[in-house]
Design an enzyme around this catalytic site. Structure first.
Site, PDB file in Angstrom:
ATOM      1  CE1 TYR A 174    -104.677 -31.817  -4.246  1.00 53.94           C
ATOM      2  CE2 TYR A 174    -104.700 -32.274  -6.428  1.00 53.94           C
ATOM      3  CZ  TYR A 174    -104.582 -31.589  -5.674  1.00 53.94           C
ATOM      4  OH  TYR A 174    -104.119 -30.244  -5.681  1.00 53.94           O
TER       5      TYR A 174
ATOM      6  CD  GLU B  20    -101.579 -21.964  -2.543  1.00 52.22           C
ATOM      7  OE1 GLU B  20    -101.370 -21.322  -1.252  1.00 52.22           O
ATOM      8  OE2 GLU B  20    -100.615 -22.666  -3.284  1.00 52.22           O
TER       9      GLU B  20
ATOM     10  N   GLY C 206    -103.650 -27.879 -11.916  1.00 47.06           N
ATOM     11  CA  GLY C 206    -104.864 -27.283 -10.903  1.00 47.06           C
ATOM     12  C   GLY C 206    -104.708 -27.631  -9.608  1.00 47.06           C
TER      13      GLY C 206
ATOM     14  CG  ASP D 203     -93.874 -22.768  -2.301  1.00 43.40           C
ATOM     15  OD1 ASP D 203     -93.860 -22.204  -1.375  1.00 43.40           O
ATOM     16  OD2 ASP D 203     -95.341 -23.035  -2.546  1.00 43.40           O
TER      17      ASP D 203
ATOM     18  CG  HIS E 117    -104.577 -20.113   1.557  1.00 38.52           C
ATOM     19  ND1 HIS E 117    -103.990 -19.253   2.430  1.00 38.52           N
ATOM     20  CD2 HIS E 117    -103.891 -21.337   1.207  1.00 38.52           C
ATOM     21  CE1 HIS E 117    -102.655 -20.031   2.911  1.00 38.52           C
ATOM     22  NE2 HIS E 117    -102.687 -21.268   2.265  1.00 38.52           N
TER      23      HIS E 117
ATOM     24  CG  ASP F 246     -97.040 -23.033  -5.967  1.00 40.30           C
ATOM     25  OD1 ASP F 246     -95.929 -23.719  -5.366  1.00 40.30           O
ATOM     26  OD2 ASP F 246     -98.111 -23.129  -5.663  1.00 40.30           O
TER      27      ASP F 246
ATOM     28  CD  GLN G  89     -97.153 -18.778   3.614  1.00 39.65           C
ATOM     29  OE1 GLN G  89     -97.372 -18.367   2.901  1.00 39.65           O
ATOM     30  NE2 GLN G  89     -97.110 -19.992   4.132  1.00 39.65           N
TER      31      GLN G  89
ATOM     32  CG  HIS H 143    -110.588 -25.290   5.950  1.00 41.42           C
ATOM     33  ND1 HIS H 143    -111.378 -25.320   4.853  1.00 41.42           N
ATOM     34  CD2 HIS H 143    -110.686 -26.359   6.470  1.00 41.42           C
ATOM     35  CE1 HIS H 143    -112.318 -26.182   4.649  1.00 41.42           C
ATOM     36  NE2 HIS H 143    -111.608 -27.240   5.895  1.00 41.42           N
TER      37      HIS H 143
ATOM     38  CG  HIS I  54    -104.388 -29.451   1.504  1.00 46.92           C
ATOM     39  ND1 HIS I  54    -105.316 -28.410   0.986  1.00 46.92           N
ATOM     40  CD2 HIS I  54    -103.253 -28.746   1.172  1.00 46.92           C
ATOM     41  CE1 HIS I  54    -104.609 -27.410   0.589  1.00 46.92           C
ATOM     42  NE2 HIS I  54    -103.358 -27.383   0.768  1.00 46.92           N
TER      43      HIS I  54
END
EC number: 6.3.5.3
Length: 721
Positions: A37, A83, A517, A259, A85, A107, A305, A87, A34
């Site tokens: 890469y 982005e 990306g 972030d 999300h 971001d 968050q 899972h 994740h």
């Protein structure tokens, strides 16, 4: 998930000792698929990310792109980011989707921009299954709740249903931000001696191990066992953070920013330090928390968050704290940057728990060299279905049905920039500061890329470009979210390579730089891998903020631009179409235009002409669905088509070759002249003041009034309202 034996040996060799528990956890997360890469980075060099408009390309929290200015408009930049999300949205659809929105917005903030638009691209299993509808409803509710609360409009996106997402849905969210050039900041640490300041919500234990969780296949018990890895969002705190960020930028108090997303404080702070080639010393005891008795690893890796880490000059720290207090946000001075050549060091209760080279931590993970098998080509094996049965089932399928149930839950007009609303080919935003219209399209088609990963991904790029061109805009830049299954399976990795190469090749052909990306792999479960899914979020630019609507006026001639069986290809292909999804069978994927660039440029030019009354691209469901979507209670159409071979009728109407547009025009000769030497133009018939769609193909006739079409297309709303 834990640090593999091979990775453990590499870490020990580099640092000369056994890693501490906190170090091992940091490496586990930052070296996960994740974050690092490891399986995809070797493929990503296929993308062309350069162009005169590109200010900051891949590698930062978001890309920065300059806009053309018109009239008295000044120079303005936009940020673009996307982005996944996936899972988290399976385990907890509401919070998983909501925190995906929050993360991509932060971001945007970290580049100095103000968020002005969101797009959500959602992929679920069979709509007929109760579990798919449960996930769908929860995800849409999470996105609408978070986006509406923070005051950022959701203006574009897509929804697709496919059996192979049943065990692993996808939630891909993209965001556009707006900034003046002088306000641009990055995630690159600037100066030793500057302080690291944590601003935002208090840190808890939520989201622990989120990065490593996102790098594993979903287990059968994921909905219960993996719940602690999902973050919990607070959009009201995010709104305060957005406004606080603006205040900090207004006073030029920020040197760099990051972030807190994947891998939490440890990920954000170490990546910021590594990008600047510096070191840091962080005291974890100083982090403002909301739970007692937290340990060092929890402070480092919790993905709580609504938090940002800022680099701040020492003389500005007090002012940053004052502004944070004004916006009712927590603020902690957690450490400072140290000289180049020093390590990234974290202490807790007087003990050093992390002492490693930041660059090795962030970029030291070895890349994977994985075997791949190319997917087989599909040959023609099509069922026989009557024309009216095909029309009704395809237009009434969840993939082609109206998505009004989704976008009516979003506030898409907040900030008063949305000129073309959701439900059209692309949204259009008024960037008044530059006198520029910004068209925004986002999505993919899993039927296409499941049938033919390379050709389908090329079609995804062309489809998004056609969407913005149909509103009169020229494609300008794009970001991608590349979703795949377990890359350790050769067939899965072969399909993933196909979508990377296909997307890269078509974007290069269109001269659209892919400026950033996200990659999401291990989207695999007990139900099997997802289809390779290359979500593309693409923007186009034009002068002004007006565009032809999708809906007919009832006063012009209908023409279709682009190769179809009417002229050109003699036998339209149905590979990857909704026709084969509904009725079974296989076919080759449609061949794409030889000169896509010229076609897109000319579509954009013609769409802006005064004689064009309506425009709509031809894609999902084919020409029949395109025409049905243009009809409404005040305008209909009468279309007559002649084919040489009766067997091509359905293939003509339901072929999904992208790059085609239906125009309603008062001057069809002008359309032909514009496309002379570029693409064929075929007259279909006339728009009129009725509320009927009347299509005659040789001796067969389809006739439906607008109310019939609305009823057929209301399957989602009927089920969920």
């Amino acid at each position: 998930m834990s640090l593999s034996d091979a990775d453990h040996e590499l870490v020990v060799e580099e640092i000369g000792r056994e890693p501490t528990r906190a170090e091992a956890a940091l490496f586990e997360n930052l070296w996960s698929e994740h974050c690092a890469y490891r399986s995809s980075r070797p493929l990503l060099s296929a993308f062309d990310s350069e162009g005169d408009q590109v200010v900051i390309g891949p590698g930062d929290d978001a890309a920065v792109v300059s806009l053309p200015s018109h009239g008295d408009g000044g120079e303005m930049y936009i940020t673009m980011g996307v982005e996944s999300h996936n899972h988290p949205s399976y385990v907890d659809p509401f919070d998983g989707a909501a925190t995906g929105v929050g993360g991509i917005v932060r971001d945007t903030l970290s580049m100095g921009a103000y968020p002005i638009a969101l797009a959500d691209c959602l992929y679920f299993g069979d709509f007929e299954r109760e579990h798919s509808r449960y996930l769908f409803e929860g995800v849409v509710e999470g996105i609408s709740h978070y986006g509406n609360c923070i005051g950022v409009p959701t203006v574009a996106g897509s929804v697709a249903f496919h059996d192979d997402y049943e065990g692993n849905p996808l939630v891909n969210v993209s965001c556009i931000g707006l900034l003046k050039p002088e306000r641009t900041i990055t995630a690159e640490a600037q100066e030793p001696g500057n302080k690291l300041v944590l601003v935002g919500n208090a840190t808890g234990r939520d989201g622990l191990g989120g990065a490593s969780f996102a790098s594993e296949d979903l287990a059968e018990d994921a909905e219960t066992e993996d719940r602690p890895a999902v973050q919990v969002g607070d959009p009201y705190s995010e709104k305060l953070l957005i406004e606080c960020n603006e205040a900090l930028l207004d006073e030029a108090l920020v040197e760099s920013a990051r972030d807190l997303g994947a891998a939490g404080l440890g990920g954000a702070s170490s990546e910021l330090v590594a990008k600047g080639g510096l070191g840091a010393r962080i005291e974890l005891d100083r982090v403002h928390e909301r739970e007692p008795n937290m340990n060092a690893m929890e402070y480092l890796l919790a993905e709580s968050q609504e938090r940002m880490v800022y680099e701040v000059a020492p003389e500005n720290v007090d002012r940053v704290a004052e502004l944070a207090e004004r916006f009712d946000l927590g603020c902690s001075v957690i450490g400072e940057l140290t000289e180049a050549g020093t390590n990234y060091v974290c202490t807790f209760e007087g003990e050093t728990v992390v002492d490693v080279d930041a660059e090795f931590l962030g970029d030291g993970a070895p890349m994977n060299d994985l075997p791949s098998n190319a997917p087989p080509k599909q040959e023609r094996d099509l069922p026989t279905v009557s024309l009216d049965a095909a029309f009704e089932q395809i237009i009434g399928s969840p993939n082609c049905a109206s998505k009004r149930w989704v976008y009516r839950q979003y506030d898409h007009e907040v900030q008063v920039r949305t000129s073309v609303l959701p439900g059209d080919d692309a949204a259009l935003l008024a960037i008044r500061e530059a006198g520029t219209g910004l068209a925004f399209s986002a999505g993919a088609d899993p039927n296409w890329t499941d049938a033919a990963p390379y050709e389908g991904a090329r079609a995804v790029a062309l489809e998004n470009a056609t969407n913005v061109a149909a509103k009169g805009a020229t494609p300008h830049a794009a970001v991608d979210c590349l979703n795949g299954g377990n890359p350790e399976k050769p067939d899965v990795y072969g399909g993933f390579k196909g979508i990377v190469d296909g997307l890269a090749d078509m974007c290069s052909d269109l001269d659209v730089p892919v400026v950033g990306g996200n990659v999401s792999l291990y989207n695999d479960s007990q139900d099997g891998p997802i289809p390779p899914t290359p979500t593309l979020a693409l923007v186009g630019v034009k002068e002004g903020y007006d565009a032809p609507p999708l809906s007919l006026s009832g006063e012009g001639t209908l023409v279709v631009v682009g190769d179809t069986a009417l002229e050109g290809e003699a036998d339209p292909r149905l590979g990857g179409s909704e026709y084969t999804a509904q009725f079974g069978g296989t076919d080759r994927f449609p061949a794409l235009p030889a000169d896509s660039t010229a076609a897109i440029e000319t579509i954009a030019e013609v769409a802006d002409a005064d004689h064009v009354l309506a425009s709509h691209d031809v894609s999902h469901g084919g020409l029949a669905v395109t025409l049905a979507e243009m009809v409404h209670e005040d305008a209909g159409a009468s279309v007559e088509i002649e084919t040489v071979d009766r067997g091509t009728r359905k293939r003509l109407l339901f072929n999904e070759r992208p790059g085609r547009v239906v125009f309603e025009t008062t001057d069809p000769a002008a359309v032909r002249e514009a496309f002379d030497g570029v693409a064929p133009v075929t007259e279909l018939g006339e728009a009129n003041g009725s509320n009927h769609l009347d299509i005659t193909v040789n001796d067969e006739r389809l006739q439906y009034d607008a109310a019939d079409i609305v009823d057929l297309r209301s399957v989602i709303e009927d089920e969920l309202a």
